[in-house]
Design a protein around this motif. Structure first.
Motif, PDB file in Angstrom:
ATOM      1  N   GLY A 189       0.812  -1.206   0.000  1.00 31.82           N
ATOM      2  CA  GLY A 189       0.000   0.000   0.000  1.00 31.82           C
ATOM      3  C   GLY A 189       0.848   1.259   0.000  1.00 31.82           C
ATOM      4  O   GLY A 189       2.059   1.219  -0.231  1.00 31.82           O
ATOM      5  N   VAL A 190       0.214   2.402   0.264  1.00 26.54           N
ATOM      6  CA  VAL A 190       0.934   3.675   0.310  1.00 26.54           C
ATOM      7  C   VAL A 190       1.646   3.762   1.661  1.00 26.54           C
ATOM      8  O   VAL A 190       1.093   4.260   2.645  1.00 26.54           O
ATOM      9  N   THR A 191       2.849   3.241   1.693  1.00 25.27           N
ATOM     10  CA  THR A 191       3.606   3.154   2.935  1.00 25.27           C
ATOM     11  C   THR A 191       4.565   4.322   3.091  1.00 25.27           C
ATOM     12  O   THR A 191       5.124   4.809   2.110  1.00 25.27           O
ATOM     13  N   MET A 192       4.759   4.744   4.335  1.00 23.50           N
ATOM     14  CA  MET A 192       5.718   5.803   4.649  1.00 23.50           C
ATOM     15  C   MET A 192       6.964   5.228   5.317  1.00 23.50           C
ATOM     16  O   MET A 192       7.723   5.953   5.948  1.00 23.50           O
ATOM     17  N   GLU A 193       7.188   3.940   5.116  1.00 22.53           N
ATOM     18  CA  GLU A 193       8.299   3.271   5.781  1.00 22.53           C
ATOM     19  C   GLU A 193       9.654   3.852   5.380  1.00 22.53           C
ATOM     20  O   GLU A 193      10.615   3.795   6.151  1.00 22.53           O
ATOM     21  N   SER A 194       9.728   4.430   4.185  1.00 27.25           N
ATOM     22  CA  SER A 194      10.999   5.002   3.728  1.00 27.25           C
ATOM     23  C   SER A 194      11.535   6.061   4.669  1.00 27.25           C
ATOM     24  O   SER A 194      12.752   6.275   4.760  1.00 27.25           O
ATOM     25  N   PHE A 195      10.633   6.752   5.372  1.00 26.29           N
ATOM     26  CA  PHE A 195      11.023   7.875   6.214  1.00 26.29           C
ATOM     27  C   PHE A 195      11.126   7.496   7.688  1.00 26.29           C
ATOM     28  O   PHE A 195      11.307   8.354   8.544  1.00 26.29           O
ATOM     29  N   ASP A 196      11.021   6.201   7.962  1.00 29.61           N
ATOM     30  CA  ASP A 196      11.206   5.708   9.324  1.00 29.61           C
ATOM     31  C   ASP A 196      12.700   5.628   9.613  1.00 29.61           C
ATOM     32  O   ASP A 196      13.465   5.084   8.808  1.00 29.61           O
ATOM     33  N   PRO A 197      13.162   6.167  10.754  1.00 33.91           N
ATOM     34  CA  PRO A 197      14.603   6.145  11.057  1.00 33.91           C
ATOM     35  C   PRO A 197      15.212   4.752  10.995  1.00 33.91           C
ATOM     36  O   PRO A 197      16.368   4.583  10.576  1.00 33.91           O
ATOM     37  N   GLY A 198      14.438   3.760  11.392  1.00 39.87           N
ATOM     38  CA  GLY A 198      14.945   2.400  11.347  1.00 39.87           C
ATOM     39  C   GLY A 198      15.163   1.897   9.940  1.00 39.87           C
ATOM     40  O   GLY A 198      15.943   0.956   9.723  1.00 39.87           O
ATOM     41  N   THR A 199      14.502   2.522   8.966  1.00 45.21           N
ATOM     42  CA  THR A 199      14.648   2.107   7.572  1.00 45.21           C
ATOM     43  C   THR A 199      15.769   2.864   6.882  1.00 45.21           C
ATOM     44  O   THR A 199      16.662   2.271   6.285  1.00 45.21           O
ATOM     45  N   PHE A 200      15.724   4.204   6.944  1.00 42.83           N
ATOM     46  CA  PHE A 200      16.732   4.951   6.184  1.00 42.83           C
ATOM     47  C   PHE A 200      18.109   4.914   6.840  1.00 42.83           C
ATOM     48  O   PHE A 200      19.113   5.192   6.185  1.00 42.83           O
ATOM     49  N   ALA A 201      18.174   4.547   8.136  1.00 43.44           N
ATOM     50  CA  ALA A 201      19.482   4.424   8.787  1.00 43.44           C
ATOM     51  C   ALA A 201      20.062   3.033   8.625  1.00 43.44           C
ATOM     52  O   ALA A 201      21.224   2.792   8.966  1.00 43.44           O
ATOM     53  N   ASP A 202      19.262   2.113   8.072  1.00 43.65           N
ATOM     54  CA  ASP A 202      19.718   0.741   7.883  1.00 43.65           C
ATOM     55  C   ASP A 202      20.365   0.600   6.505  1.00 43.65           C
ATOM     56  O   ASP A 202      19.745   0.903   5.487  1.00 43.65           O
ATOM     57  N   GLY A 203      21.590   0.139   6.453  1.00 40.90           N
ATOM     58  CA  GLY A 203      22.272   0.012   5.169  1.00 40.90           C
ATOM     59  C   GLY A 203      23.207   1.182   4.933  1.00 40.90           C
ATOM     60  O   GLY A 203      23.492   1.990   5.822  1.00 40.90           O
ATOM     61  N   ALA A 204      23.660   1.308   3.707  1.00 39.55           N
ATOM     62  CA  ALA A 204      24.659   2.324   3.361  1.00 39.55           C
ATOM     63  C   ALA A 204      23.982   3.611   2.917  1.00 39.55           C
ATOM     64  O   ALA A 204      23.862   3.897   1.724  1.00 39.55           O
ATOM     65  N   ILE A 205      23.520   4.400   3.884  1.00 41.39           N
ATOM     66  CA  ILE A 205      22.861   5.662   3.536  1.00 41.39           C
ATOM     67  C   ILE A 205      23.847   6.607   2.854  1.00 41.39           C
ATOM     68  O   ILE A 205      23.453   7.438   2.013  1.00 41.39           O
ATOM     69  N   GLY A 206      25.143   6.471   3.182  1.00 44.36           N
ATOM     70  CA  GLY A 206      26.149   7.312   2.524  1.00 44.36           C
ATOM     71  C   GLY A 206      26.200   7.085   1.031  1.00 44.36           C
ATOM     72  O   GLY A 206      26.386   8.024   0.255  1.00 44.36           O
ATOM     73  N   VAL A 207      26.017   5.840   0.598  1.00 40.29           N
ATOM     74  CA  VAL A 207      26.008   5.537  -0.831  1.00 40.29           C
ATOM     75  C   VAL A 207      24.787   6.167  -1.497  1.00 40.29           C
ATOM     76  O   VAL A 207      24.864   6.678  -2.614  1.00 40.29           O
ATOM     77  N   ALA A 208      23.651   6.136  -0.787  1.00 44.14           N
ATOM     78  CA  ALA A 208      22.441   6.767  -1.326  1.00 44.14           C
ATOM     79  C   ALA A 208      22.649   8.270  -1.500  1.00 44.14           C
ATOM     80  O   ALA A 208      22.236   8.852  -2.513  1.00 44.14           O
ATOM     81  N   VAL A 209      23.279   8.909  -0.518  1.00 49.08           N
ATOM     82  CA  VAL A 209      23.565  10.342  -0.622  1.00 49.08           C
ATOM     83  C   VAL A 209      24.534  10.609  -1.768  1.00 49.08           C
ATOM     84  O   VAL A 209      24.398  11.595  -2.509  1.00 49.08           O
ATOM     85  N   LEU A 210      25.511   9.725  -1.932  1.00 51.10           N
ATOM     86  CA  LEU A 210      26.490   9.859  -3.008  1.00 51.10           C
ATOM     87  C   LEU A 210      25.805   9.919  -4.372  1.00 51.10           C
ATOM     88  O   LEU A 210      26.041  10.844  -5.160  1.00 51.10           O
ATOM     89  N   PHE A 211      24.963   8.946  -4.667  1.00 53.11           N
ATOM     90  CA  PHE A 211      24.317   8.919  -5.972  1.00 53.11           C
ATOM     91  C   PHE A 211      23.243  10.004  -6.100  1.00 53.11           C
ATOM     92  O   PHE A 211      22.903  10.415  -7.206  1.00 53.11           O
ATOM     93  N   ALA A 212      22.728  10.464  -4.968  1.00 58.12           N
ATOM     94  CA  ALA A 212      21.800  11.600  -5.013  1.00 58.12           C
ATOM     95  C   ALA A 212      22.552  12.864  -5.414  1.00 58.12           C
ATOM     96  O   ALA A 212      22.067  13.657  -6.237  1.00 58.12           O
ATOM     97  N   LEU A 213      23.744  13.071  -4.858  1.00 58.45           N
ATOM     98  CA  LEU A 213      24.542  14.249  -5.190  1.00 58.45           C
ATOM     99  C   LEU A 213      24.900  14.289  -6.671  1.00 58.45           C
ATOM    100  O   LEU A 213      24.870  15.351  -7.301  1.00 58.45           O
ATOM    101  N   THR A 214      25.230  13.124  -7.244  1.00 62.35           N
ATOM    102  CA  THR A 214      25.579  13.114  -8.665  1.00 62.35           C
ATOM    103  C   THR A 214      24.391  13.496  -9.532  1.00 62.35           C
ATOM    104  O   THR A 214      24.570  13.938 -10.669  1.00 62.35           O
ATOM    105  N   GLY A 215      23.184  13.359  -9.003  1.00 67.39           N
ATOM    106  CA  GLY A 215      21.992  13.729  -9.758  1.00 67.39           C
ATOM    107  C   GLY A 215      21.733  15.220  -9.805  1.00 67.39           C
ATOM    108  O   GLY A 215      20.831  15.672 -10.515  1.00 67.39           O
ATOM    109  N   PHE A 216      22.518  15.999  -9.051  1.00 61.74           N
ATOM    110  CA  PHE A 216      22.324  17.451  -9.019  1.00 61.74           C
ATOM    111  C   PHE A 216      23.338  18.202  -9.876  1.00 61.74           C
ATOM    112  O   PHE A 216      23.343  19.432  -9.883  1.00 61.74           O
TER     113      PHE A 216
END
Length: 501
Positions: A189-216
């Motif tokens: 369904g329309v979940t907001m789990e992406s914005f839960d601290p337990g979700t976005f802090a799990d895994g390599a958030i630095g890599v996500a920020v890295l590829f986000a920066l290249t998109g700008f």
């Protein structure tokens, strides 16, 4: 009493009446939203923090917004349309400014060459998918280059109109897709789990920020169009904030929509299959939501996204060269303004030749258009972009630190926030360099060599600026012996020295 009077030389300038929307079109087109959604987003989801990747785009946008505060605060004090070069020169001096000019030219030229490789591959892939013949990617790349050359030679308003149409169609289809996903969500369904601290802090958030920066990459080019903007003191700041908010919000919202479509538990696996070449998250999700016709439309708009991106960077590089030539850093011929089109026509031709040579070299050595051309050149551009913004943040601090009148009543905007932005950009640089092989898809040795290119460009530019300063000092007569009608032209401004009793 000895006095020194400085008079700014009146350079040849470009003209135009680009408004906020026109500049935003140019900048957002350079960011290539659909290309980022089809390329960077699966990387952030598959190799980063999975369902929490939308937060990575929000963090990247927050860093760039903090940077924009100081950038905008300094804009009224910068009179040249040289973007970061002009800001760093005013804040840190001509040597640092020349270093940044070299970095900018290298970074923008690299990403433009990378996009030519990508678009050549993408056109061939699309033609073959519809039963057409296989054609070497450089043929399509050079055909695209010819169209870009035609548009870039003419007035900027023509490019803005072409980019506007392409960008509206590109963003429009993605928004239709996003809404369709929310109406018909995935298994969770329309979940907001992406914005839960337990979700976005799990895994390599630095890599996500890295590829986000290249998109700008490209958002900072708002100031390049200063001379062609209507009321630049208002238009440039508005365009800067609008571009960052629009790009960041669009990326984060669309990334979250794809998490909703696939489901937070499965999104990382689907993204990874895309990276392995066994799926296409963008096109497959579009087909599921909008049918085969929608998939075909997105596929075509992906090509227009790449075209808009490469046209935008062509215009940016041509104007960088134009400004540097006007300051006699590059050959003066590059500062030629076309009498009819009012464009940097000769600089545009030179930029076309440069891009053509790079495409030809990559083709001659048989470099893969995606991994070899696009991946490696995007990596060089990402490092260059962060160097540009970090140097500009430091220049903002230096400028306002020694100009108390300019910062009066604006300590937060002129000192505190730029410090925070600089810290964030240093963190971004660490993320990029520590994960650089993910950006380039190359070996450690190759990735290290590519990462060093922007730093080498800065050092080279610094020494050119140093040599230029030494030449001016040698040519300048002693103070008190220079008549007012015999100025010293150092390439940046004209200095008159006279002694008054």
């Amino acid at each position: 009493m000895n006095t020194t009077r400085t008079v700014t030389e009146k350079p040849v300038r470009l003209t135009g009446r680009l408004g906020t929307i026109g500049i935003v079109f140019m900048v957002v087109a350079a960011a290539a939203p659909l290309t980022v959604i089809g390329g960077n987003m699966p990387l952030a989801l598959g190799m980063g923090n999975g369902a929490g990747a939308p937060v990575g785009f929000l963090i990247a946008a927050a860093i760039l917004l903090l940077f924009s505060v100081g950038f905008v605060a300094m804009t009224p004090h910068v009179r040249e349309a040289g973007a970061f070069f002009s800001y760093v020169t005013l804040g840190l001096g001509r040597r640092a400014g020349m270093g940044i000019a070299a970095v900018a030219l290298v970074a923008y030229t690299a990403i433009q060459a990378g996009i030519y490789g990508y678009i050549g591959w993408a056109i061939d892939d699309t033609v073959r998918a519809y039963g057409g013949p296989t054609v070497p990617w450089p043929v399509y790349s050079l055909f695209t280059l010819a169209i870009v050359a035609f548009l870039g030679y003419r007035h900027i308003d023509l490019s803005a109109k072409v980019l506007g149409v392409a960008l509206v169609a590109e963003i429009g289809i993605v928004l239709v897709l996003d809404v369709a996903i929310l109406v018909n969500p995935g298994p969770s369904g329309v979940t907001m789990e992406s914005f839960d601290p337990g979700t976005f802090a799990d895994g390599a958030i630095g890599v996500a920020v890295l590829f986000a920066l290249t998109g700008f990459i490209g958002f900072e080019s708002t100031a390049v169009f200063r001379d062609e903007a209507y009321r630049p003191e208002k238009t440039v700041p508005r365009a800067t904030y609008t571009a960052v908010l629009l790009i960041g919000g669009f990326y984060a919202f669309t990334c979250w929509a794809f998490v909703v479509a696939v489901g937070p538990d499965a999104i990382a696996d689907v993204a990874q299959r895309t990276l392995d070449g066994n799926a296409n998250m963008l096109l497959d999700t579009t087909r599921d939501q909008l049918g085969g016709l929608g998939r075909d439309v997105v596929n075509v708009l992906l090509l227009t996204s790449l075209f808009a991106c490469v046209l935008s960077f062509h215009n940016v590089i041509a104007r960088y060269q134009f400004v540097l030539a006007g300051m006699r850093v590059l050959p003066r011929r590059l500062a030629t303004v076309h009498p009819t089109h009012h464009s940097p026509s000769f600089s545009s031709i030179m930029q076309t030749c440069t891009a053509g040579v790079l495409v030809a070299v990559f083709a001659a050595f048989g470099v893969d258009p995606l991994v070899g051309v696009f991946g490696s050149m995007a990596g060089v551009a990402t490092v260059g972009m962060i160097i540009l913004m970090l140097a500009t943040s430091i220049a903002v601090l230096a400028f306002f630190s020694r100009n108390s009148a300019a910062r009066a009543g604006r300590r937060l905007r002129t000192l505190i926030i730029p410090v925070i932005a600089a810290v964030g950009l240093i963190g971004g640089m660490i993320l990029v360099l520590s994960n650089f092989t993910l950006v380039t898809s190359g070996s450690v040795g190759l990735s290290t060599g590519l990462a060093l290119i922007p730093f080498a460009a800065f050092i080279g530019g610094w020494f050119i600026g140093k040599r230029r300063s030494a030449e001016v000092e040698r040519k300048a007569p002693a103070e008190g012996h220079l008549p007012p009608d015999n100025p010293v032209d150092d390439g940046w401004h004209v200095v008159y020295r006279r002694t008054r009793p």
